[in-house]
Design an enzyme around this catalytic site. Structure first.
Site, PDB file in Angstrom:
ATOM      1  N   SER A 135     -57.229 -86.548 -51.383  1.00 25.83           N
ATOM      2  CA  SER A 135     -56.053 -87.290 -51.800  1.00 25.83           C
ATOM      3  C   SER A 135     -56.291 -88.771 -51.511  1.00 25.83           C
ATOM      4  CB  SER A 135     -54.835 -86.772 -51.028  1.00 25.83           C
ATOM      5  OG  SER A 135     -53.704 -87.557 -51.310  1.00 25.83           O
ATOM      6  N   LYS A 161     -56.955 -86.456 -56.134  1.00 21.43           N
ATOM      7  CA  LYS A 161     -55.517 -86.681 -56.353  1.00 21.43           C
ATOM      8  C   LYS A 161     -55.232 -88.145 -56.072  1.00 21.43           C
ATOM      9  CE  LYS A 161     -51.717 -85.424 -53.358  1.00 21.43           C
ATOM     10  NZ  LYS A 161     -51.020 -84.303 -52.713  1.00 21.43           N
ATOM     11  N   LYS A 163     -52.375 -90.939 -55.313  1.00 21.58           N
ATOM     12  CA  LYS A 163     -50.988 -91.215 -54.972  1.00 21.58           C
ATOM     13  C   LYS A 163     -50.505 -92.310 -55.912  1.00 21.58           C
ATOM     14  CE  LYS A 163     -49.904 -88.941 -51.325  1.00 21.58           C
ATOM     15  NZ  LYS A 163     -49.081 -87.727 -51.485  1.00 21.58           N
ATOM     16  N   ASP A 188     -49.637 -87.752 -57.582  1.00 21.17           N
ATOM     17  CA  ASP A 188     -48.535 -87.325 -56.714  1.00 21.17           C
ATOM     18  C   ASP A 188     -47.553 -88.483 -56.535  1.00 21.17           C
ATOM     19  OD1 ASP A 188     -46.850 -86.299 -54.797  1.00 21.17           O
ATOM     20  OD2 ASP A 188     -48.403 -85.854 -53.320  1.00 21.17           O
ATOM     21  N   GLU A 213     -47.587 -84.096 -59.478  1.00 15.72           N
ATOM     22  CA  GLU A 213     -46.940 -83.522 -58.292  1.00 15.72           C
ATOM     23  C   GLU A 213     -45.675 -84.301 -57.933  1.00 15.72           C
ATOM     24  OE1 GLU A 213     -49.737 -83.118 -55.078  1.00 15.72           O
ATOM     25  OE2 GLU A 213     -48.179 -82.841 -53.573  1.00 15.72           O
ATOM     26  N   ASP A 238     -43.767 -80.092 -54.502  1.00 15.59           N
ATOM     27  CA  ASP A 238     -44.167 -80.147 -53.096  1.00 15.59           C
ATOM     28  C   ASP A 238     -42.881 -80.223 -52.265  1.00 15.59           C
ATOM     29  OD1 ASP A 238     -44.950 -80.987 -50.546  1.00 15.59           O
ATOM     30  OD2 ASP A 238     -46.293 -82.569 -51.201  1.00 15.59           O
ATOM     31  N   LYS A 262     -47.239 -75.913 -48.171  1.00 13.55           N
ATOM     32  CA  LYS A 262     -47.549 -76.475 -46.850  1.00 13.55           C
ATOM     33  C   LYS A 262     -46.732 -75.674 -45.850  1.00 13.55           C
ATOM     34  CE  LYS A 262     -48.079 -81.275 -48.407  1.00 13.55           C
ATOM     35  NZ  LYS A 262     -47.336 -82.517 -48.665  1.00 13.55           N
ATOM     36  N   GLY A 290     -51.706 -80.960 -47.804  1.00 17.70           N
ATOM     37  CA  GLY A 290     -52.165 -81.479 -46.518  1.00 17.70           C
ATOM     38  C   GLY A 290     -51.199 -82.503 -45.962  1.00 17.70           C
TER      39      GLY A 290
HETATM   40  O1  SMG Z   1     -53.964 -84.228 -45.700  1.00 17.46           O
HETATM   41  O2  SMG Z   1     -55.387 -84.973 -47.152  1.00 17.46           O
HETATM   42  C1  SMG Z   1     -54.253 -84.907 -46.663  1.00 17.46           C
HETATM   43  C2  SMG Z   1     -53.166 -85.728 -47.334  1.00 17.46           C
HETATM   44  C3  SMG Z   1     -52.679 -85.073 -48.562  1.00 17.46           C
HETATM   45  O3  SMG Z   1     -51.540 -86.523 -50.027  1.00 17.46           O
HETATM   46  C4  SMG Z   1     -51.450 -85.736 -49.115  1.00 17.46           C
HETATM   47  N1  SMG Z   1     -50.272 -85.403 -48.576  1.00 17.46           N
HETATM   48  O4  SMG Z   1     -47.270 -85.462 -50.491  1.00 17.46           O
HETATM   49  O5  SMG Z   1     -48.958 -84.201 -50.632  1.00 17.46           O
HETATM   50  C5  SMG Z   1     -48.382 -85.148 -50.098  1.00 17.46           C
HETATM   51  C6  SMG Z   1     -49.021 -85.953 -49.003  1.00 17.46           C
HETATM   52  C7  SMG Z   1     -48.089 -86.051 -47.845  1.00 17.46           C
HETATM   53  C8  SMG Z   1     -48.700 -86.630 -46.637  1.00 17.46           C
HETATM   54  S1  SMG Z   1     -48.078 -88.147 -46.241  1.00 17.46           S
HETATM   55  C9  SMG Z   1     -48.390 -88.226 -44.556  1.00 17.46           C
HETATM   56 MG    MG Z   2     -47.339 -84.162 -52.249  1.00 19.40          MG
END
Ligand code: SMG
Ligand code: MG
Length: 370
Positions: A135, A161, A163, A188, A213, A238, A262, A290
Site C-alpha cells: 500500500s 494499492k 492511497k 483506496d 476501496e 473496508d 481486518k 493491514g
Molecule cells: O499495513 O500495509 C499496511 C497498510 C495498509 O493502506 C493500508 N491500510 O485503509 O486499508 C487502509 C489502510 C489503513 C491504515 S492507516 C493507519
Molecule cells: Mg482501506
C-alpha cells in the site's frame, strides 16, 4: 485455563517513511500490545488502534481504557474454557472492536501455545504462503509516486494499492497506469468522497483497476450501492464492514463486490473468519487488510489470510517495508513470487523481543486478574 495477569504496552514506532492517507499523515505508528499470562504460558496480541481517530473512532488511548476498565475485568477473572467464551463474556459491551481484537489475539496465541497448534491451524487456514501487495501512501508529486511504485515493483511486489485523497486521485492513478500498463493496481479513498465525486470514479473505470476501496463514508452503504451500480470496477468495502451482519447486508444490497477483512476492525479473528465464510458462500472474494502492524499483528494477518477464501493479495508487506527494527522475530520477508510464508510455530509463531519492545514503549501497566 486460569489467567494470572495481563500486561499492556502503549507503543510508538517510527515508520521508515511517513504514511499519508486521506485522513492524515503518520510518521510514528502507535498501538497497544497485550500480553496475557497464565498457567506458565504467555500470549501476545496487537490492538491496531493508532494515535488519532482518523481511520476509526478508536485510539490507543481509548483502547487502553476499554481493555483495562471493561474488557479484561469482564472476561478474564474466571477460568476460560476457550477463546469463544471470552467473546461471550464481553458481548454485552458496545463498540471498540480494535480493543477487543487485541485481547482476543493474545488469547488465540496463548491457546495455540497450549495446544501446540499454529494460529493458521486453529482458524482453518490451508495455505503455507499467501499472496501479498503493498500500500503506497499519498506522495508529494507524480514523479515521487512513480519512483516509489517502481521501487516496490523492483522489490518484488506484484500488486500495488494507491492511497488517494480529494485533489490527488484520478491524475496519480492515470500516471501510474500509464507507466505500468500491466500492473495489478487498486486505489483506496478511506471514506473521503461523496456521491458528488462519482465522475472521478467513473474516470477510473477505464484504468483496469482491481478495485476501488472505500470511496464513500463508512456509514453509507446506500450511496455505495448507487456508486457501484454505475461502475464496472468492483467497489471493495473496508471501514464500512464492522461485522459479519454488515458484510452480509453490503453484499445483498450490492454496495460492494469485494470485502477487505481486518480482524481489528471487526472485533477479532473469530468475526473475521465468520465474514470470510459468508463471503465464500456468496462467491465474493476477500483479502486481508493491514494497519501497519508490528510483527505480532503481521503474524496474525498471515494466519488469517491462509484461509481459502482470501483469493486476492493482502496489504501484508515484508517487515522491512515498515520498520527499521521490529519487536518480534523472525522478520517477515517477501518471497520472489510476491508471497509471504505463513508462520507455522505454535500460536502466532513469533517471539517477541522484549528489549526491543521496551525501547518503543511509552507506558506499560500490569493488571492482575487472579
Ligand atoms: O499495513 O500495509 C499496511 C497498510 C495498509 O493502506 C493500508 N491500510 O485503509 O486499508 C487502509 C489502510 C489503513 C491504515 S492507516 C493507519
Ligand atoms: Mg482501506
Amino acid at each position: 485455563m486460569r489467567l494470572d495477569h495481563v500486561e499492556l504496552f502503549h507503543l510508538s514506532m517510527r515508520l521508515k517513511a511517513p504514511f499519508e492517507t486521506s485522513f492524515g499523515v503518520e510518521s510514528d505508528r502507535e498501538c497497544v500490545i497485550v500480553k496475557v499470562a497464565g498457567e506458565g504460558l504467555v500470549g501476545w496480541g496487537e490492538c491496531v488502534a493508532g494515535q488519532f481517530p482518523g481511520y476509526s473512532y478508536e485510539t490507543a488511548g481509548t483502547a487502553w481504557h476499554m481493555l483495562k476498565d471493561f474488557l479484561i475485568p469482564a472476561s478474564l477473572a474466571d477460568p476460560l474454557e476457550d477463546v469463544a467464551q471470552m467473546r461471550r463474556r464481553i458481548a454485552h459491551l458496545r463498540g471498540h472492536p480494535m480493543a477487543r481484537a487485541g485481547l482476543e489475539m493474545a488469547l488465540w496465541d496463548l491457546w495455540g501455545k497450549a495446544e501446540r497448534k499454529s494460529l493458521a491451524e486453529l482458524l482453518g487456514g490451508q495455505r503455507r504462503r499467501v499472496p501479498v501487495g503493498v500500500s503506497v501512501g499519498v506522495q508529494g508529486s507524480t514523479a515521487a509516486l512513480l519512483a516509489t511504485v517502481l521501487g516496490y515493483i523492483e522489490a518484488g511486489y506484484a500488486r500495488v494499492k494507491l492511497k488517494i485523497k480529494p485533489g490527488c486521485d484520478l491524475g496519480p492513478a492515470r500516471a501510474v497506469r500509464g507507466s505500468f500498463p500491466e500492473l495489478p493496481l487498486q486505489v483506496d479513498g478511506n471514506s473521503a468522497y461523496s456521491l458528488a465525486d462519482a465522475p472521478i470514479f467513473r474516470g477510473m473505470d477505464d484504468l483496469g483497476l482491481l478495485m476501488i476501496e472505500q470511496p464513500l463514508a463508512d456509514d453509507d452503504l446506500l450511496d455505495h450501492v448507487r456508486l457501484q451500480a454505475g461502475l464496472r470496477t468492483p467497489i471493495c468495502l473496508d471501514e464500512s464492514i464492522r461485522s459479519a451482519r454488515i458484510a452480509r447486508q453490503a453484499l445483498e444490497a450490492a454496495a460492494c463486490r469485494i470485502i477487505n477483512i481486518k480482524a481489528g476492525r471487526v472485533g477479532g479473528l473469530a468475526e473475521a473468519v465468520a465474514i470470510h465464510d459468508l463471503c465464500r458462500e456468496a462467491g465474493a472474494p476477500v483479502w486481508c487488510g493491514g494497519m501497519l502492524e508490528t510483527g505480532i499483528g503481521r503474524a496474525s494477518n498471515l494466519a488469517l489470510a491462509s484461509l481459502p477464501g482470501f483469493t486476492l493479495p493482502g496489504d501484508i508487506s515484508a517487515s522491512e517495508r515498515y520498520y527499521a527494527a521490529d519487536i518480534a522475530e523472525p522478520v517477515f520477508k517477501l518471497n520472489p513470487d510476491s508471497t509471504i510464508d505463513v508462520p507455522s510455530g505454535p500460536g502466532l509463531g513469533v517471539q517477541v523481543i522484549e528489549t526491543a519492545l521496551e525501547r518503543v514503549t511509552l507506558r506499560r501497566e500490569r493488571i492482575r486478574v487472579n
